[in-house]
Design a protein around this motif. Structure first.
Motif, PDB file in Angstrom:
ATOM      1  N   ASN A 183      75.989  65.917  50.844  1.00  0.00           N
ATOM      2  CA  ASN A 183      74.364  66.558  51.018  1.00  0.00           C
ATOM      3  C   ASN A 183      74.111  65.839  52.660  1.00  0.00           C
ATOM      4  O   ASN A 183      72.899  66.068  52.732  1.00  0.00           O
ATOM      5  N   CYS A 184      75.141  65.468  53.168  1.00  0.00           N
ATOM      6  CA  CYS A 184      75.115  65.416  54.651  1.00  0.00           C
ATOM      7  C   CYS A 184      75.825  66.251  55.386  1.00  0.00           C
ATOM      8  O   CYS A 184      77.046  66.082  55.188  1.00  0.00           O
TER       9      CYS A 184
ATOM     10  N   TYR B 260      70.435  66.569  45.590  1.00  0.00           N
ATOM     11  CA  TYR B 260      69.497  65.316  45.669  1.00  0.00           C
ATOM     12  C   TYR B 260      68.602  65.957  46.634  1.00  0.00           C
ATOM     13  O   TYR B 260      67.208  65.899  46.451  1.00  0.00           O
ATOM     14  N   ASN B 261      68.779  65.829  47.764  1.00  0.00           N
ATOM     15  CA  ASN B 261      67.941  66.242  49.121  1.00  0.00           C
ATOM     16  C   ASN B 261      67.411  67.793  49.028  1.00  0.00           C
ATOM     17  O   ASN B 261      66.454  68.268  49.448  1.00  0.00           O
ATOM     18  N   ARG B 262      68.305  68.585  48.300  1.00  0.00           N
ATOM     19  CA  ARG B 262      67.899  69.944  47.890  1.00  0.00           C
ATOM     20  C   ARG B 262      67.190  70.859  49.146  1.00  0.00           C
ATOM     21  O   ARG B 262      66.263  71.058  49.137  1.00  0.00           O
ATOM     22  N   PRO B 263      67.881  71.151  49.971  1.00  0.00           N
ATOM     23  CA  PRO B 263      67.492  72.041  51.305  1.00  0.00           C
ATOM     24  C   PRO B 263      66.709  73.249  50.837  1.00  0.00           C
ATOM     25  O   PRO B 263      67.078  73.955  49.600  1.00  0.00           O
TER      26      PRO B 263
END
Length: 302
Positions: free
Chosen positions: A87-88, A114-117
């Motif tokens: 997620n990076c 998790y950060n869900r762009p």
């Protein structure tokens, strides 16, 4: 990458990563043996380092080692696809480059978790990885695990990029498969990421399956995909029906706990050990697995 690569598809196995007792180290011998057994059984490709391979618990050095062992054991006979998603974006690009240096035929990028762009962020994330790749990149959509969907309009934008070589669709939503396939277009194969939907997905134009159960019965999974390609849908359904109780048992708890436990029963040299936060399946799950394995063996012997 500047040109579309030949498509990946058929019977692919989401390979487990065997550990020594307690999960402290990769069991390198067992991993090499598993790869060799998959090749011998007719598997058409391997995916390593994904959720079934406990990729989130592997160090970067361990990831590199898994890639090199799998590539060496496959010996160029089948492609090794490496799950390098993160997620990076920078981390995903670094993992992708390392996997390619280790001999990966292609890499697999899961939608960020998790950060869900937004869909625009998702597009830019995947496009940046594709631009940094020297080899084909497959996308992996699994909203149940990541909390984010890859919408058809975003997939259509990504499919236009020359580095994108396929989509592994684990959403399990057959109703939307037509829209997904149209968005991908003829040059980007859509692969099933769900064993229970493999036959239906293939009948609707899917180009293969990244399978968990293929760790246990790779020959049957290869035969299933061969039947789909031959247009023998009745034969494919018969194979699927024979596998259904085992597929259901494997889904009782989070993958790869059940499949590692079942694999240890089929191949005593492979330990069922997991790494935290995953733990050994409950006794009732183990009993269901044993019953399903016994029923499958009886069917095979009949």
């Amino acid at each position: 990458m500047t040109a579309r690569e030949p498509p990946f598809g058929g019977a692919l196995t989401a390979l487990v990563t065997p550990f020594t007792a307690g999960g402290t180290r990769i069991d390198e011998r067992a991993l090499g043996d598993l790869v060799a057994a998959q090749v011998a059984a007719g598997t058409e490709g391997l995916v390593v380092g994904g959720p079934t391979g406990e990729g989130p618990t592997l160090t970067e050095a361990e990831r590199d080692r898994v890639v090199r062992i799998a590539v060496a054991a496959a010996g160029g006979r089948i492609p090794v696809i490496v799950a390098t998603g993160a997620n990076c974006t920078r981390t995903a690009i670094d993992r992708t480059r390392r996997a390619e240096a280790g001999g990966a035929a292609a890499t697999l990028a899961v939608t960020p978790y998790y950060n869900r762009p937004t869909q625009e962020g998702l597009y830019r994330h995947c496009a940046a990885i594709a631009a940094a790749c020297g080899r084909p990149l497959l996308l992996h959509a699994d909203p149940a695990r990541t909390g984010i969907a890859l919408r058809p309009e975003t997939l259509a934008r990504l499919a236009a990029l020359p580095g994108i070589a396929g989509l592994v669709d684990a959403a399990g939503d057959l109703a939307s498969l037509g829209a997904v396939a149209r968005a991908a277009g003829p040059g980007v194969p859509v692969l099933c990421g769900n064993d229970a939907a493999a036959v239906a997905h293939g009948a609707m134009g899917g180009r293969g399956c990244v399978s968990v159960i293929a760790n246990l019965v790779p020959g049957r999974c290869a035969a299933l995909q061969q039947a789909i390609r031959a247009g023998d849908h009745a034969g494919a359904r018969a194979i699927q029906a024979g596998l259904a109780p085992l597929v259901a048992a494997l889904a009782l708890e989070t993958d790869p706990g059940p499949v590692k436990l079942a694999l240890a029963r089929l191949r005593p040299g492979v330990a069922p050990d997991l790494r935290l936060p995953l733990v050994r399946p409950r006794p009732e799950t183990e009993a269901a697995l044993v019953a399903a394995l016994d029923a499958f063996r009886l069917e095979e012997a009949a």
